[in-house]
Design an enzyme around this catalytic site. Structure first.
Site: not given
Ligand code: MEV
Length: 314
Positions: A100, A102, A104-106, A147
């Site tokens: 929740g 982010g 993995s994006a970070a 993300d």
């Molecule tokens: C995840 O942070 C957000 C989702 O909408 C997935 C995405 O946007 O790739 C669940």
């Protein structure tokens, strides 16, 4: 082998409106949060990956396959053969890995930035964002890109995936005065890919239900965008609560989230909802003013969940 250590940063994020909807091309509103992952890249004798990020217990173990796929995708994208050029990649920073926020994006954004610097590639933010998206795709299937965009650009944004494959909409929202929020962790780590797939299957099974939910979301988003433009925080909070109701109908809530939401509302938050993947992960509460932010954070901690206080648009 040179002795330089190249650093890159990736911000954590929170989604105020539109997780899951964004996968289907609906616009969403998201913000970077005040904690970040820092990647440090240097040359080494052997390839090493050291993950020193703080975590919710069990996060890194549960995500180990995803993390490995991300690293491999980044090395491939940056054309690095670690047999020929062994690198040491160290991850640090104050972003606690948790569903929740982010994380993995970070990871993807911070390593992309550090590699760009280490290899003197001169990439701009767009190039870094593309690299981070490729890593996100390798890690978790078909991400919308929200993300990594938050993680690379920071700030407060409207994001809309171009589902036909062109450029995504990325619109910066300027925030004159910081708006305090509280983030709370349910302690449950979820696999985004699996939850996104579940929602897709549910949508196929129940098209009429989803048509109504998507229509309601369109109305919520258009009111939220207007409320953000004039910073009508009461309206924004109420709309976050309504967005939460839709996410509940999509089976994305869970008892831990409900418990946190009840505490935030009793403590006077303007609005609150799950943020990100759901079925665990994190909650965001809108708590303008230091006093309210402290009260809501204390109320959540009293019932045994960890919180993090930050502001929108940092
Ligand atoms: C995840 O942070 C957000 C989702 O909408 C997935 C995405 O946007 O790739 C669940």
């Amino acid at each position: 082998m040179d002795g330089r250590v190249s650093e890159g940063v990736g911000y954590g994020k929170t989604i105020l409106f539109g997780e899951h909807f964004v996968v289907y091309g609906k616009p969403a509103i998201a913000s970077a949060i005040g904690s970040k992952t820092i990647a440090k890249v240097s040359d080494s004798d052997v390839f090493e990956f050291i993950d020193d990020r703080p975590e919710t217990p069990g996060y890194k173990e549960k995500k180990s396959g995803e993390i490995q796929r991300q690293i491999e995708a980044l090395l491939k994208h940056f054309k690095i053969d670690v047999e020929k050029r062994p690198l040491k990649i160290v991850l640090e920073g104050n972003l606690e890995c948790n569903s929740g926020v982010g994380a993995s994006a970070a990871l993807a954004a911070s390593i992309s930035r550090a590699l760009n610097q280490h290899l003197n590639l001169g990439m701009n933010d767009e190039g870094i964002n593309e690299a981070a998206y490729i890593a996100e795709e390798a890690g978790s299937g078909t991400p919308s890109g929200i993300d990594n965009t938050c993680s690379v650009y920071g700030g407060f944004i409207v994001f809309q995936k171009n589902v036909s494959g062109g450029r995504n909409r990325i619109e910066k929202i300027s925030v004159e005065t910081p708006v305090e929020i509280v983030m709370a962790g349910s302690g449950i780590t979820q696999e985004t890919k699996k939850v996104v797939e579940d929602v897709r299957n549910m949508r196929e099974r129940e098209p009429e239900l989803f048509e109504r939910i998507f229509k309601d979301y369109d109305e919520i988003f258009s009111r939220a965008k207007k409320a953000v433009d004039v910073m009508d925080l009461k309206e924004l909070g109420g709309l976050m609560n309504r967005n939460q109701t839709l996410l509940e109908e999509m089976t994305l809530s869970c008892p831990e989230i409900e418990e946190i939401l009840e505490a935030t509302r009793e403590a006077g938050a303007y609005g609150a909802k799950l943020t990100g993947t759901g079925r665990g992960g994190s909650v965001i509460a809108l708590t303008p003013g230091k006093g309210l932010q402290d009260r809501v954070s204390d109320a959540i901690e009293e019932i045994g969940y960890k919180t993090f206080k930050t502001s929108l648009g940092v």
